[in-house]
Design a protein around this motif. Structure first.
Motif, short mmCIF file in Angstrom:
data_model
loop_
_atom_site.label_atom_id
_atom_site.label_comp_id
_atom_site.label_asym_id
_atom_site.label_seq_id
_atom_site.Cartn_x
_atom_site.Cartn_y
_atom_site.Cartn_z
N LEU A 133 0.83 -1.20 0.00
CA LEU A 133 0.00 0.00 0.00
C LEU A 133 0.86 1.25 0.00
CD1 LEU A 133 -2.72 -1.36 2.39
CD2 LEU A 133 -3.16 -0.52 0.07
N VAL A 157 -5.71 0.36 -4.19
CA VAL A 157 -5.74 -0.81 -3.30
C VAL A 157 -5.71 -2.10 -4.13
CG1 VAL A 157 -7.06 -2.10 -1.58
CG2 VAL A 157 -6.94 0.39 -1.43
N ALA A 160 -2.23 -2.62 -5.23
CA ALA A 160 -1.42 -3.11 -4.11
C ALA A 160 -1.69 -4.58 -3.86
CB ALA A 160 -1.74 -2.29 -2.85
#
Length: 243
Positions: A133, A157, A160
């Motif tokens: 992140l 996100v 990530a």
């Protein structure tokens, strides 16, 4: 699948040879791909550019082990995807490939950190959710739920989550398709950072011609065939793009 001894941009991470994909609906045949030959290289950021229905998503799905061609051969390094069984393809997807799609597919009841941890808990050599992140600029949003994040933050996100297992390749299908220009640029910056800092081979498919200007190479796809392949001699930074 043994890792190669050398990792250079001149080496192909993917090879597609005469790939054809036909979908049948009764007596009707629809050709999504028509004899495609394409190499994608270690460490590069390639953009596959073409209109909707051109076959670019089908090609990416075949390279990612999500679909199989009707004929032809596809290789990940020296391993033939097109002769692999479903269990082998599952292991390949789990350990070697990260996927980013237009829609984020986050679990609403989990925080950003927890959404990424879903992947790291089953990966062989993951980074921590915090590291992943942080790479996409969300170190301050670890404990926020998807509903508390903007669309661009949710997509970061998702990036990530895809990179947290340290995949060799990242396959992105219209990652900015649901975003406005300013938000999309933040997402492209995250993809570029992953490509540069981790050396992750990255393929981005899009219908947005502006995005092609940040790529190492641009592969133009039309009607299931490769129209052209161009090397970008003067790449732009994501912040320099506009659409």
């Amino acid at each position: 699948m043994d890792e190669p001894q050398e990792d250079a941009r001149s080496h192909a991470v993917f090879r597609a040879q005469a790939i054809t994909k036909v979908y049948r609906n009764g007596a009707v045949e629809v050709y999504a791909l028509r004899g495609v030959d394409l190499d994608l290289y270690e460490g590069e950021l390639a953009v596959l550019l073409g209109p909707s229905g051109s076959g670019k998503s089908t090609l990416l799905n075949i390279l990612g082990g999500l679909d199989v061609p009707s004929s032809g051969h596809a290789f990940y390094r020296d391993w033939e995807l097109t002769s692999a069984g479903e269990a082998e393809l599952t292991r390949y997807r789990r350990h070697h490939v990260g996927f980013v799609f237009q829609f984020y597919n986050l679990i609403p009841s989990l925080t950003a950190r927890e959404n990424v941890a879903v992947v790291t808990e089953i990966a062989e050599r993951p980074m921590t959710p915090e590291e992943a992140l942080g790479l996409v600029g969300l170190e301050g949003r670890l404990d926020h739920f998807p509903a508390q994040l903007s669309g661009g933050e949710q997509q970061r996100v998702a990036i990530a989550r895809a990179i947290a297992k340290n995949p060799a390749v990242l396959l992105c299908d219209e990652p900015t398709g649901a975003l406005d220009s300013q938000t999309g640029i933040r997402v492209l910056e995250a993809l570029q950072r992953v490509n540069r800092e981790l050396g992750t081979s990255t393929a981005v498919i899009t219908h947005n011609a502006a995005i092609a200007r940040m790529a190492d190479r641009v592969v133009r796809i039309h009607d299931g065939t490769i129209g052209s392949i161009e090397v970008n001699e003067a790449k732009l930074e994501p912040a320099e793009l506009s659409w």
